[in-house]
Structure formats: structure tokens, C-alpha cells
Design an enzyme around this catalytic site. Structure first.
Site, PDB file in Angstrom:
ATOM      1  N   LYS A 183      13.996  67.409  17.311  1.00  0.00           N
ATOM      2  CA  LYS A 183      13.023  67.090  17.323  1.00  0.00           C
ATOM      3  C   LYS A 183      12.050  67.983  16.645  1.00  0.00           C
ATOM      4  O   LYS A 183      11.280  68.855  16.969  1.00  0.00           O
ATOM      5  CB  LYS A 183      12.527  66.996  18.879  1.00  0.00           C
ATOM      6  CG  LYS A 183      11.071  66.340  18.915  1.00  0.00           C
ATOM      7  CD  LYS A 183      10.888  65.973  20.591  1.00  0.00           C
ATOM      8  CE  LYS A 183       9.481  65.417  20.863  1.00  0.00           C
ATOM      9  NZ  LYS A 183       9.482  64.004  20.373  1.00  0.00           N
ATOM     10  N   GLU A 219      15.603  53.414  15.400  1.00  0.00           N
ATOM     11  CA  GLU A 219      14.507  53.571  16.337  1.00  0.00           C
ATOM     12  C   GLU A 219      13.177  53.563  15.963  1.00  0.00           C
ATOM     13  O   GLU A 219      12.896  53.114  14.847  1.00  0.00           O
ATOM     14  CB  GLU A 219      14.566  55.025  17.091  1.00  0.00           C
ATOM     15  CG  GLU A 219      14.303  56.170  16.200  1.00  0.00           C
ATOM     16  CD  GLU A 219      14.294  57.686  16.698  1.00  0.00           C
ATOM     17  OE1 GLU A 219      13.957  57.527  18.107  1.00  0.00           O
ATOM     18  OE2 GLU A 219      14.616  58.398  16.065  1.00  0.00           O
TER      19      GLU A 219
HETATM   20  C1  LIG Z   1      11.209  59.845  17.529  1.00  0.00           C
HETATM   21  C2  LIG Z   1      11.417  59.792  18.971  1.00  0.00           C
HETATM   22  N1  LIG Z   1      12.509  58.952  19.575  1.00  0.00           N
HETATM   23  C3  LIG Z   1      12.656  58.967  20.876  1.00  0.00           C
HETATM   24  C4  LIG Z   1      11.682  59.496  21.402  1.00  0.00           C
HETATM   25  C5  LIG Z   1      11.986  59.831  22.962  1.00  0.00           C
HETATM   26  O1  LIG Z   1      12.684  60.757  23.699  1.00  0.00           O
HETATM   27  P1  LIG Z   1      12.685  61.234  25.083  1.00  0.00           P
HETATM   28  O2  LIG Z   1      12.832  60.100  25.996  1.00  0.00           O
HETATM   29  O3  LIG Z   1      13.442  62.510  25.256  1.00  0.00           O
HETATM   30  O4  LIG Z   1      11.118  61.609  25.162  1.00  0.00           O
HETATM   31  C6  LIG Z   1      10.736  60.543  21.187  1.00  0.00           C
HETATM   32  C7  LIG Z   1       9.929  61.188  21.971  1.00  0.00           C
HETATM   33  O5  LIG Z   1       9.422  60.916  22.983  1.00  0.00           O
HETATM   34  C8  LIG Z   1      10.610  60.632  19.773  1.00  0.00           C
HETATM   35  O6  LIG Z   1       9.481  61.135  19.241  1.00  0.00           O
END
Ligand SMILES: Cc1ncc(COP(=O)(O)O)c(C=O)c1O
Length: 337
Positions: A183, A219
């Protein structure tokens, strides 16, 4: 106190009383500092500004019916931040430090935790940045780990209502062996042009395909993707997507409800066969997808104007646990005393 209209909050920045900070210097983490300053003072040659030594997290605190404050799976966020730190060679904030700072910043800002029944929650944003100066490409020697919070409403303005999503093929968010699974800010920088364009073209967000072959779904801009068909929860397996903690939880909830769970490459054409589709994440929770349009080919995939039954059940179960209305049988909730 403040006079926030909790149920009208968008997903955005709100100034609160305090943030908490901890510096890594001389090879060790220092004391936790409390600050009311919204600004940080860093060296102009800090590596976060030049070489993208930056990672962040996002998690939420929910108020229950009886006023109990619950944080959802903080340990997974702490582990993912450690993994992101490893990914771009930064000092790793220990799990205990993460929890201590998280509890402290929530206590200091308890006036800003939205009450039960408003649909809002307190968003917690931990961030880790390289603050030490470097002019050549190399990791910093000093880091700042900071957590700020703010009350938020739904990420997609209509809440639990199907959104329109756009498949993009001319922009890649992350490469197969790149930083997509961490992230880190660079992934979001890479996504911005397509996200801004998708909004301007009338879509809630974008859906990225695998960068190498453009055959499989990766995604959405801010969330993972899932589909439902034949009593099965299907979600992409890819080295370039963020391992979503919400998705991980939904896989377990789906299995618990008697669905089959498949985590595997999902070919774009398979969209035609899905009964339901959704985006999932801390901010998005579950956002049903009503329609997906491939920007390049013009192909359209439709899933209906109302949320599907499985997505609705998953949404209600997840939120029920987060707000404390449904018992937490998986040990996902940490109560903030
Ligand atoms: C690119 C991306 N994918 C997926 C998610 C979802 O991850 P999480 O369920 O851990 O919040 C996030 C953040 O929320 C994201 O920024």
C-alpha cells in the site's frame, strides 16, 4: 464538541484535535508524540518526496449500540504496513507501537467518533514516510510514523447502491512484479489519471486488468473485485493487487454461509456469467457493481440496478460484526477501552 452532521458526511478529510507521531532515528523508534499540528516539517531532500518511500493504511473504528468502540482487524493492517515497509525498504513500525498509537489517537479524538446508527465511522490513517535526506537513490536513515483520524461516510456517495465501473486498458496501476501488493503512494499516483478520467466520463471508479496480458481482472481503483455465481464467491488471485483485509474477511464469511470460495485468475469474459459483482475495501465496504463498461472495446456487462442477495447478506453480516450487532466469532474485533 463539534456540530458535525454525521449521517451526511462524505468520505473526506475532517480536521480533528490531535494526531500521534513517532520518529525512527539512529536505528530505533522514539517516544510517541502528540501533536495538534496538521502539518509536518520535513527536509526538502526527504526520500518520501523524491523516491516514493511512503506507505499508508486505512482502517475504521465503529461505535456500537451501547457506545463500545470497536476497531476491525487492526493486526492485519499493522502486518500489511510492515510488509509495505519491507517492499520499499523502510523502517518497520512494530505491531505494539501500531496498536498503542492507534488507541491513543482514538482516545484523543473521541468527540469525532460517529455515533451508532449514523452509517458513519472513524477512519484511521496510519502513514509511514522516509524523512531522512538522500540525493542518490537509496533508502532514508530516518522515518516518521504518524496516525491521524477523521469521521467518514460512504466512499461512493450513494452508499450501498450499484455503481458504474469502467475497465481501462491504456493505464496500468501496477506491474506483475511491481509494488501493487504494497500500500504505497506510487500505485495511487499511477492510477490517478485513469480515475480522474473515469469520474469525468460518469463512472464511480475504474477496473484494472492484469498488466501483462490484459486478460484477467486485477482490481478496482480503491478496492478489490469479487463476483458471485453458482453459489460461489470468486475473487482474482494476482501478484499486482493489494491483499484486501475486507476481501479476506468476506472469503471467510462467504465460506461460513455455505458458499464455495475461489481465489484464482478471473478472465474478463467471465464477467458475462457472473450473477453479482462488487468492489470491497475498508472505505468501499461492499459496493455493488451495477454495470461495467470496457472503455476500449465498448463491451458492456450488466448486473442489475439493485444489490444482489448474496452481496447484501455479506454486507449486512460484515457491518453487523463491525458495529457489534452480530457476535464476532472470528476474533476480528478489538474493543478500544
Ligand atoms: C487499491 C486498493 N485495493 C484494495 C483495497 C481494500 O483493502 P482493505 O479491504 O484492506 O481496505 C484498498 C484500500 O482500501 C485499496 O486502496
Amino acid at each position: 464538541m463539534n456540530n458535525i452532521e454525521w449521517s451526511k458526511l462524505p468520505f473526506g478529510y475532517v480536521k480533528t484535535h490531535y494526531n500521534v507521531r513517532c520518529y525512527y532515528r539512529d536505528g530505533k523508534w522514539g517516544e510517541i508524540e502528540v501533536s495538534s499540528d496538521e502539518y509536518i516539517n520535513i527536509h526538502m531532500a526527504a526520500t518520501c518526496l523524491h523516491y516514493g518511500q511512503e506507505a499508508f493504511e486505512g482502517l475504521k473504528v465503529f461505535t456500537g449500540k451501547d457506545g463500545t468502540l470497536r476497531v476491525f482487524r487492526w493486526d492485519e493492517n499493522a502486518k500489511r504496513m510492515i510488509n509495505s515497509a519491507k517492499g520499499v525498504v523502510m523502517a518497520e513500525p512494530p505491531m505494539e507501537l501500531f496498536l498503542k498509537m492507534l488507541e491513543k489517537v482514538v482516545h484523543l479524538n473521541k468527540d469525532f467518533v460517529p455515533p451508532y446508527g449514523t452509517g458513519a465511522s472513524l477512519y484511521v490513517r496510519p502513514m509511514l514516510i522516509g524523512t531522512g535526506p538522500q540525493v542518490g537513490v537509496s533508502p532514508a536513515k530516518e522515518y516518521l510514523f504518524l496516525i491521524f483520524v477523521g469521521p467518514v461516510g460512504p466512499y461512493f456517495k450513494d452508499g450501498f447502491k450499484p455503481v458504474k465501473v469502467q475497465i481501462v486498458r491504456d493505464v496500468d496501476r501496477a506491474a506483475p512484479h511491481g509494488t501493487g501488493r504494497f500500500k504505497v503512494g506510487g500505485n495511487y499516483a499511477a492510477s490517478l489519471s485513469s480515475v480522474v478520467r473515469a469520474h469525468a466520463e460518469g463512472y464511480g471508479t475504474v477496473l484494472y486488468l492484469d498488466a501483462k496480458e490484459k486478460k484477467y481482472i486485477d482490481e478496482a481503483g480503491p478496492a478489490n473485485f469479487f463476483g458471485i455465481k453458482n453459489n460461489t464467491y470468486i475473487t482474482p488471485d494476482s501478484s499486482s493487487i493489494l491483499p484486501s483485509i475486507t476481501n479476506m474477511s468476506l472469503r471467510q464469511l462467504a465460506a461460513d454461509m455455505g458458499l464455495k470460495v475461489e481465489m484464482r485468475p478471473v478472465p474478463v469474459e467471465e464477467l458475462h456469467t457472473l450473477e453479482e459483482a462488487g468492489a470491497c475495501g475498508t472505505a468501499a465496504v461492499i459496493t455493488p457493481i451495477g454495470e461495467i463498461t470496457d472503455r476500449e472495446t465498448g463491451e458492456k456487462y450488466t448486473f442489475g440496478k439493485e444489490p444482489g442477495t448474496v452481496s447484501t447478506k455479506l454486507y449486512q453480516t460484515l457491518q453487523g460484526m463491525q458495529y457489534g450487532d452480530i457476535p464476532d466469532k472470528f476474533g476480528w474485533i478489538h474493543v478500544i477501552k
